[in-house]
Design an enzyme around this catalytic site. Structure first.
Site, PDB file in Angstrom:
ATOM      1  N   ASP A 488      55.519 128.662 147.851  1.00  0.00           N
ATOM      2  CA  ASP A 488      54.356 128.625 146.851  1.00  0.00           C
ATOM      3  C   ASP A 488      53.793 127.517 146.923  1.00  0.00           C
ATOM      4  OD1 ASP A 488      53.990 129.310 143.881  1.00  0.00           O
ATOM      5  OD2 ASP A 488      54.573 127.309 143.510  1.00  0.00           O
ATOM      6  N   GLU A 525      51.174 130.430 150.253  1.00  0.00           N
ATOM      7  CA  GLU A 525      49.859 130.199 149.385  1.00  0.00           C
ATOM      8  C   GLU A 525      49.191 128.852 150.149  1.00  0.00           C
ATOM      9  OE1 GLU A 525      49.988 131.642 145.092  1.00  0.00           O
ATOM     10  OE2 GLU A 525      51.484 130.185 145.564  1.00  0.00           O
TER      11      GLU A 525
END
Length: 883
Positions: A488, A525
């Site tokens: 993340d 990400e």
């Protein structure tokens, strides 16, 4: 602002307890800003503008360049500072501090550093006007310098040797640390060279709950405190994370039958991976055929509808299941008896009513639902997904989940969130910051905690936070046999930290560790925003920086082109390639004039072409303006569209758990008159742009079943009602379950209400079955055709081309040659002919998978050998094979 920055605000999950509307407001402001705004931060009562970056140097923002000092201790002891400069290595390590005054620690006082760091520390100086300037001191740098090199190699948490446990915690600034265990206090011994405190126990410690009693100066409250805190390296927990448990993960009693002999599906290289993203509770909570709804063990129910569907996807070519966070998170009650439930008959309300969201919202902070992006303990399975959160059942059942997925032919990826914590300071949900205050969190120049990630940001650039990331990932890989990790907000990590994780995994071998670490995949990400943006503090793990590492980053380029607009549009009807731009326009004025739509659509087609190559920077082709260009020369909101060095650097997707589901986005964007069958076809076409690309691709569970969240754009806290998967088409697809929660969606309600009230937008079984079968056909084609797994840019350049690209390209149609295949994406509402003169006389036919598939419309695709003309039905992905 860079385009990657703009991917963040609407795509984030604010932790529970923060107003979801805040994230939306921040996102809107970010779009309008001409330059990045100052990152948000949560400042404590004592500002800390001075930073002690190593044993020799202090940097002080706003100070005068004159003699200064550090004050510590009850009797005002001093460490003298003289004006100095940063060395080249210091400037390299701290680029964001290069413009601030630097001071050198007097060599006569260096020996005082270890003592000074264990209490309140102030930087002071006499100013030119005779006054006295004072500020707190940030200490992560000097802690790393004094302790990091030795502490980074130490084992932390519970470690067993011949059945006897040793508990170790890194707390170099603590005055004392003791162990609270079995109703008594056990002293711990400090190792001065590392700052680690240890206690070794007897065999009967095993299984007992414990906490650390840490007496330490806490800047956020301005006093010395004794914190009762769980172990950051916990391997097991009691319910609601109240205590850590002295647990040996190698204990045979924690291994389900067959665990040591677990046979995994063959590893799939990342460049060929097809990934199904799902949330554990979503998967089964409303599956009436599951014996363990909402739990890890639902993945052992081989005959449930959900597991049957996953197995069918695996047979078609899906290789990994990506689980949204499954580590221990902060804000979900773990005992079922403590979990609140909506107190109204949700099914009785109208499909466009605001009653459902209002009822769900009243229990949202206390229910069983949470995406899990509020980490508490990074290396323990979440307790709300287990049959008994009180002990080690979560360990056994997580392992059984991995077994169940592997048995269905799927390898397992974990979504990991090391970039922030649920809380910081003295908050009860703060663990790291109550043990070493001011170290594990990333601090701004004034000493406040950075919150650009949505919550209290961590600092993996610091030695021991970076160590925690790598140690945690290795534990999941070794002890739980996890096959991959999705990071993340990976751009908030240093590139060096992610590469260290890769190196640690690569060292794992089947003989030594029971797993082959080199076959574990990594992606994340790579967005570029916040206080770390543009490599301000370190070289980030962003999209371009990670190219060539074998670690993939999500590519938003083709995603936006396929869907249209951006996640932040005030009008959600802005169209794209797969939602009718120019070829089937809706009534939104935001789409522009027909000429503007045509130009934008053709540019979108170039973005999608770059995506089909694997987002390669150096791939060359003719764009829709007729120019010969590289992928990196195609513009994406001011940034290069192509950034990958090789297939596998960029991960393709048209849909994910963030923002509206693909079906919901198309509900907004396609003309409302569009029928269910055509919506189904456009869904498959959108998914096909990722499924048939070079490099890895991801789709969320249920997207092939036209999954809807009733137009909810940020469902992290929207409960089962809006989130649950519906495996049986008789239960619908989730559309029309009421207006989505107001906090993140109320501005869209005027657009949403007429759609939700329209019964024709709730697809029946025929449309759902058609989409699912057609998507699986695309997966089969990808899995069985070697040309979709090309390893290098040179191979892609040689095998892949867009023969009809140029000024005369058909708007809404992309034609791609790939080895012995021709793939045509027809996003228009009419059948299209595409003549490739160079193929005249060649034998082509619709791919056998589609020719014998269930989609009659696709089966009508044809080819005229004499002219090299392919005829493709409306809204269809057609794959032809030579032979």
């Amino acid at each position: 602002m860079s385009s990657t920055t703009r991917r963040f605000p609407a795509a984030r999950r604010p932790r529970r307890g923060l107003a979801a509307a805040l994230a939306v407001a921040v996102g809107a402001a970010a779009l309008l800003a001409s330059s990045p705004p100052p990152p948000a931060r949560a400042a404590g009562p004592e500002q800390a503008r001075a930073q002690w970056i190593d044993r020799d140097t202090v940097v002080w923002k706003g100070a005068e360049h004159s003699t200064s000092q550090l004050e510590f201790g009850a009797h005002g002891k001093r460490i003298r500072l003289t004006p100095g400069t940063l060395s080249p290595s210091e400037r390299l390590a701290y680029p964001h501090l290069t413009g601030y005054p630097a001071f050198t620690v007097d060599p006569r006082d260096r020996h005082l550093a270890r003592t000074a760091l264990r209490g309140r520390l102030l930087a002071t100086q006499r100013t030119a006007d005779g006054g006295r300037a004072t500020t707190g001191v940030q200490i992560p740098g000097v802690l790393d310098d004094l302790y990091g090199a030795r502490a980074r190699h130490a084992a932390l948490g519970p470690v067993f040797h011949h059945g006897r446990p040793t508990l170790s915690v890194w707390a170099p600034t603590a005055r004392t640390v003791a162990l609270e265990l079995d109703g008594r206090t056990v002293p711990m011994r400090r190792e001065d060279s590392t700052g680690i405190w240890r206690a070794t126990g007897t065999r009967d410690w095993a299984g007992k709950p414990y906490r650390y009693l840490v007496t330490v100066w806490a800047p956020t409250v301005g006093k010395t405190v004794t914190n009762k805190v769980t172990d950051p390296y916990s391997t097991a927990l009691t319910a609601d994370s109240a205590r850590s448990l002295v647990t040996d993960l190698d204990d045979p009693q924690l291994a389900p039958p067959g665990w040591s002999r677990l046979t995994k599906p063959a590893a799939v290289p990342l460049r060929r991976a097809r990934i199904q993203e799902l949330q554990i509770r979503d998967f089964s909570v409303e599956d009436r055929t599951s014996r363990h709804p909402g739990r890890y063990l639902a993945f052992t129910d081989r005959r449930s509808d959900g597991m049957r569907h996953l197995a069918a996807l695996a047979r078609s070519g899906t290789s990994y299941v990506h689980l949204l966070p499954a580590f221990d998170f902060a804000t979900t009650p773990e005992r079922p008896a403590d979990q609140a439930r909506p107190g109204c008959d949700l099914a009785s309300y109208a499909p466009d009513s605001d009653r459902q969201q209002d009822c769900v919202g009243k229990t949202a902070g206390r229910d069983a639902y949470n995406w899990g992006y509020d980490p508490l303990h990074y290396t323990v399975p979440e307790g709300s997904y287990t049959s008994d959160p009180e002990g080690t059942a979560r360990t056994v059942e997580f392992r059984r989940m991995v077994q169940g997925l592997n048995g269905a032919g799927l390898r397992t990826v974990m979504d990991v969130v090391y970039n922030h914590t649920a809380a910081s300071g003295q908050d009860p949900h703060s663990v790291l910051d109550r043990i070493v205050p001011g170290y594990y969190q990333r601090l701004m120049d004034d000493g406040g905690v950075a919150t650009s990630t949505c919550c209290s940001g961590t600092a993996p650039e610091h030695t021991m936070m970076g160590k925690l990331v790598a140690d945690s990932v290795v534990t999941w890989a070794k002890e739980y046999k996890v096959d991959g990790f999705r990071f993340d907000l990976m751009g908030h990590h240093p590139k060096a930290n992610i590469l260290a994780v890769r190196k640690a995994l690569d060292a794992l071998t089947p003989e030594k560790d029971g797993v082959d670490g080199k076959k574990i995949v990594l992606y994340g990400e790579g967005w570029n925003f916040g206080e770390a943006a543009n490599d301000a503090r370190f070289v980030q793990a962003t999209q371009r920086n990670m190219a060539g590492t074998g670690i993939a980053t999500f590519s938003d380029r083709a995603r936006d082109a396929v869907r249209g607009g951006s996640p932040f549009d005030g009008d959600p009807r802005v169209q794209g390639f797969a939602s009718g731009l120019y070829t089937d326009p809706n009534s939104s004025k935001q789409n522009g004039s027909p000429a503007e739509q045509r130009a934008r659509l053709l540019h979108y087609q170039d973005l999608i072409k770059v995506g089909l190559t694997g987002n390669l920077a150096d791939y060359t082709f003719t764009d829709t303006t007729g120019h010969h260009v590289k992928g990196s020369q195609i513009d994406y909101n001011g940034a290069p569209a192509g950034y990958a060095d090789a297939p596998g650097d960029a991960l393709a997707y048209a849909d994910a758990h963030d923002n509206e589901t693909l079906y919901d986005a198309l509900a907004y964007k396609l003309p409302q008159r569009t029928g269910a069958a055509d919506r189904s076809r456009m869904q498959v076409l959108a998914l096909g742009t990722a499924a048939l690309s070079q490099g890895p691709a991801l789709s969320p569970a249920g997207s092939d079943l036209l999954r809807s969240k009733s137009l909810d754009r940020n469902s992290f806290d929207s409960g089962d009602w809006f989130n649950a998967l519906h495996w049986s088409c008789a239960d619908g697809n989730g559309f029309g379950r009421g207006l989505p929660p107001a906090a993140d969606n109320k501005d869209k309600w005027p657009y949403a209400r007429p759609l939700l009230a329209d019964p024709t937008l709730r697809p029946g079984c025929a449309a759902i079955h058609q989409a699912s079968a057609a998507y699986r056909d695309l997966l089969r084609i990808h899995a069985t055709e070697p040309a979709f797994g090309l390893p290098t840019t040179a191979r892609v350049q040689s095998a892949l081309s867009f023969p009809l690209s140029g000024k005369d390209e058909t708007p809404g149609v992309i034609t791609m040659r790939l080895g012995n295949l021709v793939i045509i994406l027809n996003a228009t509402p009419h059948h299209q002919t595409q003549t490739v003169h160079a193929l005249a006389g060649e034998r082509y036919a619709l791919h056998p998978v589609q020719a014998h598939g269930t989609d009659r419309t696709t089966r009508a695709a044809s080819y005229a050998r004499s002219s090299g003309t392919f005829t493709v039905p409306a809204r269809t992905v057609a794959v032809y094979r030579r032979g």
